[in-house]
Design an enzyme around this catalytic site. Structure first.
Site: not given
Ligand SMILES: [Zn+2]
Length: 508
Positions: A265-266
């Site tokens: 995600h990051e």
């Molecule tokens: Zn996010």
């Protein structure tokens, strides 16, 4: 050198100063979340407030207004016109909010954030309520100051995160999406009643997590010459300059499979920040056109890549190599099912894909009621529980306490109303982009086979990342996918995926 060139150079220099102060604020914030000694927090608060005040002065300076007016009155190419529009909008918003209100908001925010922390420690919403009420009054005042062609203060808050989005457009989209999710969630939960988290015993030491996130970022295409990966309690990604993108992953010793999702995600956020056109760096075009578009990049890599079976065929052996023991007997199918388990519960950050947007709808309903004055702050804990159970239509999601309920998210303590919907916008954009990729390039499974991510990344770079803020998020999604923001591709993706995972589920 013509007058125009001189004026343009001056505008660029002034824009650069504002952006450099953005980077300083981001870097100070990154440090605060990673390495700042606990006793230094009050000093840091003062330092950040000073830099923000300096930036505010640069933005409201009359000379900047003159330059924008003079340059904006001439015929400009696409890039220059976009720079004038973006910088003009930023200046306009700074001018509209008077400095005493900016200061009052900063103080109220800091008091509310402290009170939120105490209320969580003491498990006593009453400690937070008066601070939240005071902050909401100021948020409302600021929203009214920012209103532009609408009479709804919530529109001003939405516009800040998702330019152009209004309550009137958002509500039917959210409600329609959730009407599609609820039966899907019920069908899947019915087909897999006794499988909450079958591999919940998994854990790995901090050092293994650090090595794993580094290897993942390298594989996905993160450029370590232009960024860093550190650890923090809550993962985040910040742009600390054109060539300095910092992301963090979690400190805690937890499930290395789920930790992969957080890191992906990051990394999705970071790949976007590293993918702006080189010619746009140092200008207001080297940014996402909306928070939802940024979130879409993160959710695309988290959900459409890292939750996909083909990804784990290559990644599971890497995790086994770094973690060993606990993972020895786990198959790719088990890992895949584990990462896509459906278990509706009260906590948003632990939510599966079928529950996530129902949580967003709950927050949307409550924050609009708070802003409109229809819900008194002291009634929030009860309203939270009722709205949650009604939105899911499931009694088991009721929180045991306020820590699992209305004290779980930090957003309102920061005065961030109108932010939660961007998570759903991100989910929708991500599914639209993947569907468009597959129409153009064939199945994503084939593109990712053999642990290759370059085809997907290059497609995103060309259609989204390099465009930056040259155009609105709406224009970007239309150009990249041929359609406006829509819930249909997202619901299609979820139906297909869960029908495959749970063949006995009654999914229509
Ligand atoms: Zn996010």
């Amino acid at each position: 050198v013509s007058d125009f060139d001189r004026e343009w150079d001056e505008l660029r220099a002034r824009m650069r100063e504002v952006l450099d102060l953005d980077a300083v604020v981001a870097l100070l914030g990154w440090d605060e979340e990673t390495y700042l000694p606990p006793a230094a927090h009050p000093d840091r608060g003062r330092q950040v407030a000073l830099v923000e005040a300096l930036r505010h002065r640069l933005l409201v300076a009359p000379r900047l207004g003159e330059l924008l007016d003079e340059i904006g009155a001439r015929p400009l190419d696409e890039e220059r016109a976009a720079i004038v529009a973006r910088l003009g909008r930023r200046r306009e918003r700074a001018v509209r909010v008077p400095e005493p209100l900016v200061r009052a908001l900063a103080e109220a925010r800091s008091a509310a954030l402290d009170a939120w922390g105490y209320a969580r420690e003491e498990l006593d919403f009453g400690l937070f309520a008066p601070r939240l009420r005071a902050l909401l009054d100021l948020v409302r005042e600021r929203a009214h100051a920012l209103l532009d062609g609408s009479s709804d203060p919530y529109d001003a808050l939405l516009d800040e995160h998702e330019p152009g989005l209004t309550r009137a457009a958002l509500e039917p989209l959210l409600v329609g999406l959730c009407d599609g999710l609820r039966p899907l969630l019920a069908a899947v939960a019915e087909a897999a009643p006794a499988e909450p988290r079958p591999l919940a015993h998994l854990h790995a030491p901090v050092e293994a997590h650090a090595r794993l996130s580094r290897r993942l970022l390298e594989q996905l295409g993160f450029d370590f010459a232009r960024g860093r990966n550190d650890r923090s309690t809550h993962p985040f990604t910040l742009q600390c300059g054109p060539h300095d993108v910092r992301l963090t992953t979690r400190v805690s010793v937890d499930d290395p499979l789920l930790a992969t999702l957080t890191a992906a995600h990051e990394c999705g956020h970071a790949l976007y920040d590293q993918g702006f056109a080189p010619a746009h760096l140092g200008t207001v075009l080297a940014e996402a056109p909306s928070i939802g578009m940024h979130e879409a990049q993160a959710r695309l890599w988290e959900n459409h890549v890292a939750r996909r079976r083909v990804f784990w065929e290559r990644w599971l052996p890497v995790v086994r190599e770094e973690v060993g023991g606990a993972l020895a007997g786990i198959s790719v199918d088990e890992a895949h099912r584990h990462l896509n388990a459906v278990a509706p519960g009260p906590v948003r950050v632990q939510a599966d894909e079928l529950s996530y947007d129902l949580h967003v709808l709950v927050r949307y309903r409550l924050e609009t009621a708070l802003l409109d004055g229809d819900l008194p702050v002291e009634e929030l804990p009860g309203a939270w529980r009722e709205t949650l159970v009604a939105t899911f239509d499931r009694a088991e999601v009721a929180p045991r306490d306020d820590l699992e309920g209305c004290l779980q998210d930090v957003h309102w303590a920061l005065g961030e109303l109108g932010y939660f919907p961007t998570y759903t916008v991100g989910n929708l954009y991500a599914a639209q982009l993947v569907a468009a990729f597959e129409r153009a390039e064939g199945p994503l499974d084939a593109a990712l086979a053999g642990g290759r991510f370059d085809r997907l990344l290059e497609w995103l770079r060309e259609r989204v990342h390099r465009r930056g803020h040259l155009e609105s998020a709406e224009d970007t999604i239309r150009r990249a996918t041929g359609a406006a923001l829509s819930a249909a591709p997202y619901l299609d993706y979820l139906r297909r995926k869960y029908a495959e995972l749970y063949p006995t589920a009654a999914i229509r």
